[in-house]
Design an enzyme around this catalytic site. Structure first.
Site, PDB file in Angstrom:
ATOM      1  N   GLU A  33      45.770  50.987  26.849  1.00 10.98           N
ATOM      2  CA  GLU A  33      47.503  50.395  26.851  1.00 10.98           C
ATOM      3  C   GLU A  33      47.128  48.698  26.305  1.00 10.98           C
ATOM      4  O   GLU A  33      46.400  48.229  27.118  1.00 10.98           O
ATOM      5  CB  GLU A  33      48.000  50.433  28.201  1.00 10.98           C
ATOM      6  CG  GLU A  33      49.188  49.623  28.143  1.00 10.98           C
ATOM      7  CD  GLU A  33      49.931  49.946  29.563  1.00 10.98           C
ATOM      8  OE1 GLU A  33      50.229  51.220  30.104  1.00 10.98           O
ATOM      9  OE2 GLU A  33      50.261  48.971  30.336  1.00 10.98           O
ATOM     10  N   PHE A  34      47.830  48.619  25.224  1.00 13.52           N
ATOM     11  CA  PHE A  34      47.877  47.192  24.730  1.00 13.52           C
ATOM     12  C   PHE A  34      49.226  46.890  24.566  1.00 13.52           C
ATOM     13  O   PHE A  34      50.077  47.948  24.606  1.00 13.52           O
ATOM     14  CB  PHE A  34      47.451  47.001  23.425  1.00 13.52           C
ATOM     15  CG  PHE A  34      45.655  47.205  23.331  1.00 13.52           C
ATOM     16  CD1 PHE A  34      45.122  45.897  23.386  1.00 13.52           C
ATOM     17  CD2 PHE A  34      45.127  48.412  23.248  1.00 13.52           C
ATOM     18  CE1 PHE A  34      43.726  46.041  23.664  1.00 13.52           C
ATOM     19  CE2 PHE A  34      43.655  48.445  23.199  1.00 13.52           C
ATOM     20  CZ  PHE A  34      42.865  47.211  23.401  1.00 13.52           C
ATOM     21  N   PHE A  35      49.677  45.571  24.391  1.00 16.20           N
ATOM     22  CA  PHE A  35      51.126  45.275  24.191  1.00 16.20           C
ATOM     23  C   PHE A  35      51.106  44.206  23.493  1.00 16.20           C
ATOM     24  O   PHE A  35      50.153  43.495  23.264  1.00 16.20           O
ATOM     25  CB  PHE A  35      51.745  45.025  25.776  1.00 16.20           C
ATOM     26  CG  PHE A  35      51.131  44.234  26.548  1.00 16.20           C
ATOM     27  CD1 PHE A  35      51.071  42.670  26.601  1.00 16.20           C
ATOM     28  CD2 PHE A  35      50.072  44.749  27.445  1.00 16.20           C
ATOM     29  CE1 PHE A  35      50.390  42.052  27.418  1.00 16.20           C
ATOM     30  CE2 PHE A  35      49.381  43.944  28.396  1.00 16.20           C
ATOM     31  CZ  PHE A  35      49.333  42.469  28.236  1.00 16.20           C
ATOM     32  N   ASP A  76      60.887  48.134  35.440  1.00 18.82           N
ATOM     33  CA  ASP A  76      60.950  47.077  36.571  1.00 18.82           C
ATOM     34  C   ASP A  76      62.205  46.437  36.289  1.00 18.82           C
ATOM     35  O   ASP A  76      63.048  46.464  35.268  1.00 18.82           O
ATOM     36  CB  ASP A  76      59.891  46.140  36.134  1.00 18.82           C
ATOM     37  CG  ASP A  76      58.541  46.903  36.508  1.00 18.82           C
ATOM     38  OD1 ASP A  76      58.402  47.660  37.503  1.00 18.82           O
ATOM     39  OD2 ASP A  76      57.457  46.482  35.860  1.00 18.82           O
ATOM     40  N   GLN A 147      49.658  55.252  38.227  1.00 23.10           N
ATOM     41  CA  GLN A 147      49.530  53.640  38.779  1.00 23.10           C
ATOM     42  C   GLN A 147      47.966  53.333  38.659  1.00 23.10           C
ATOM     43  O   GLN A 147      47.103  54.531  39.086  1.00 23.10           O
ATOM     44  CB  GLN A 147      50.364  53.280  39.754  1.00 23.10           C
ATOM     45  CG  GLN A 147      50.248  52.000  40.376  1.00 23.10           C
ATOM     46  CD  GLN A 147      50.902  51.071  39.445  1.00 23.10           C
ATOM     47  OE1 GLN A 147      50.451  50.519  38.166  1.00 23.10           O
ATOM     48  NE2 GLN A 147      52.190  50.502  39.545  1.00 23.10           N
TER      49      GLN A 147
END
Length: 566
Positions: A33-35, A76, A147
């Site tokens: 997972e990259f952002f 969120d 998670q």
């Protein structure tokens, strides 16, 4: 544009399918997972409530871009709010979003859902969370990503409960590598996950030494992953936090990456993910090092070559004023990268440095060279030192296994072939010699063209010449890379355009600009194919004894662009 191949190369794009294949093969797979780089506005945009209209737009964009996997999360709350609230007209629960995606797009998207082995921030009731998870899967979720956690025993017990609840889709454990001691505890506390006491005991004494923490953390996380794999779960998803080192160390410790890790490419060139390009399996070799440019210039085609190239005259290649076509960066950045060559020997030196690995780009190549050219690197270096500027090439390959880490591609059990190919810029003073020599080689064909479109060739017809092909069990012969005249003329426009871009980075009256403009305006773009795929080095013998004259002479004729041929 092209006829359909009855046996296209298999290209499964759904994550659930890949997970099923990994489970069947019993081989671990991993994902990351990259952002994007974080900005205040970006964070705000990311966590803002998404109205139905925005979701519709995002899903359509994903669909049209060829995405086939979606992770459906409630998300969120915005930063200024403590508690998540549904927006008017939006979705209250993730299951509602999943139902909407399924109703709108059917089975196009594989839909991932979140799983919480240790509860989430606003719900610590395990029975309620398990019910929500089942509802998400029943609504259309096809795989679960959990998670982060560090307690394997707790995770495996949770997996048993998931299966007991009748949930059968693949479960992908979320793994958070350890970068620093402070970050480790911050993320553990944020996610409310239990840290085994022995982990605390191992990390506490070295908490002020980041390198030591990463080293010990690598072993702890790798041990955790081994237990997960031993329990029959063969997929791992790493939350990298955009920090590659700790993840790479963990994968190396697990033996999942390294210098000898095989990489099976479906095709010898990088495939596009666009929905309408899924079956594309033929491209001209000219854009070998300009992937984005080719995709951009062909994005408006109604269909793409599959099985054979077909007639390339009907679809038009896109215009050259598109963003992905020209050079990237400011004039100052480009000058810093390639300097200010004032004579041909200095231009040739830029190409030599590229071939030697000192430079990773050229105007005609967006990336550094692969190890494929190791067989012909010395030939290329010698050619450039003599003033012939090479911009594309490949060695001959005669029946190498598709699993070969350098030349291999395609399904297992196959064999790959390719013809020696050479593309270069040749000065007008030497073009006739080069072409006459090539004509005398019975196995060689060429195309040579000037900026103005003067084309010279000894190719027998306009049809495509396959320069790469593969033979695979149960499939027709695949010919993914070709040379042909119409696409070469389209590439000619781009190749000279890139040279002009390079020249324009320099002041109009500078020797560098005059030199580069002279090359663009007067030299020939030449490609040569040796059709005997048993021969790798013979293509370079065409140039034996040839050398461009006056390579150290600084060009002084003409003032700026006005004194040059346009």
């Amino acid at each position: 544009m092209a006829k359909k191949n009855r046996h296209p190369i298999d290209r499964k794009m759904h994550i659930s399918q890949k997970l099923a294949e990994a489970e069947q093969a019993g081989k671990p797979v991993f994902s990351f997972e990259f952002f994007p780089p974080k900005t205040d506005q970006g964070v705000q945009n990311l966590y803002d409530h998404m109205e139905r209209e925005k979701i519709d737009y995002a899903l359509k964009e994903a669909h049209d871009a060829g995405c086939t996997n979606i992770l459906a999360l409630r998300g969120d709350p915005p930063r200024e709010k403590q508690k998540w609230e549904a927006v008017e007209g939006g979705f209250r629960y993730a299951r509602d979003l999943i139902k909407y995606i399924k109703q709108t797009y059917g089975d196009h998207f594989d839909i991932g859902v979140a799983g919480y082995p240790e509860g989430c921030d606003d719900n610590q009731d395990p029975e309620s969370l398990m019910q929500h998870l089942k509802e998400k899967v029943d609504a259309g979720g096809t795989f679960i990503v959990t998670q982060m956690f560090y307690d394997v025993d707790l995770f495996l017990k949770w997996v048993e409960k998931v299966r007991a609840a009748g949930i059968k889709v693949p479960i992908v454990p979320g793994i958070m590598p350890i970068h620093t001691y402070a970050a480790f505890w911050r993320r553990a506390n944020w996610s409310n996950c239990r840290v085994p006491p022995e982990w605390s005991e191992a990390l506490e004494p070295i908490k002020n030494d980041d390198a030591a923490v990463r080293e010990v953390g690598k072993s702890l996380v790798a041990s955790m992953c081994r237990r997960i794999i031993a329990a029959g779960i063969n997929s791992l998803h790493f939350y990298t936090m955009n920090l590659a080192q700790a993840t790479r160390m963990t994968l190396e410790e697990l033996g999942l990456v390294g210098a000898h890790t095989p990489s099976q490419r479906p095709l010898p060139w990088r495939q596009s993910l666009g929905l309408n390009r899924r079956d594309e399996d033929v491209r001209p070799i000219f854009w070998k090092n300009k992937h984005k440019s080719y995709v951009t210039r062909t994005q408006d085609w109604d269909e793409f070559p599959n099985g054979r190239w077909g007639d390339a005259r009907s679809p038009a290649f896109g215009h050259l004023d598109t963003y992905d076509i020209g050079l990237k960066g400011s004039n100052e950045q480009i000058i810093k990268l390639w300097g200010e060559p004032k004579c041909l020997s200095e231009v040739a030196d830029i190409f030599v440095r590229f071939l030697s690995g000192e430079l990773t780009t050229l105007p005609w190549s967006d990336t550094g060279l692969s190890s494929e050219i190791d067989d012909i690197r010395n030939d290329l270096l010698d050619l450039n030192k003599r003033g012939f500027l090479t911009i594309n090439s490949q060695p001959a390959v005669n029946g190498i296994k598709s699993s070969d880490p350098v030349h291999g591609w395609g399904p297992p059990g196959g064999y790959c072939y390719q013809k020696a190919y050479l593309e270069l810029l040749v000065p007008p003073s030497m073009i006739d010699q080069v072409l006459d020599r090539t004509k005398k080689q019975e196995n060689m064909t060429y195309y040579a063209v000037s900026k103005d479109g003067e084309l010279k060739t000894n190719a027998p017809e306009e049809g495509p010449n396959a320069v790469t092909w593969g033979v695979f069990p149960g499939k027709e012969i695949v010919q993914p890379t070709i040379v042909e005249s119409v696409s070469f003329m389209a590439w000619k426009d781009e190749a000279f355009h890139l040279g002009e871009d390079w020249a324009r980075c320099h002041p109009s009256s500078s020797p560098t600009r005059r030199l580069l403009k002279d090359i663009v305006n007067n030299w020939y773009l030449v490609n040569i194919v040796n059709n005997d795929f048993h021969q790798t080095h013979e293509i370079f013998k065409v140039f034996d004894g040839l050398e461009v004259s006056n390579m150290d002479q600084v060009q002084v004729n003409g003032v700026g662009d006005e004194g040059l041929k346009n």
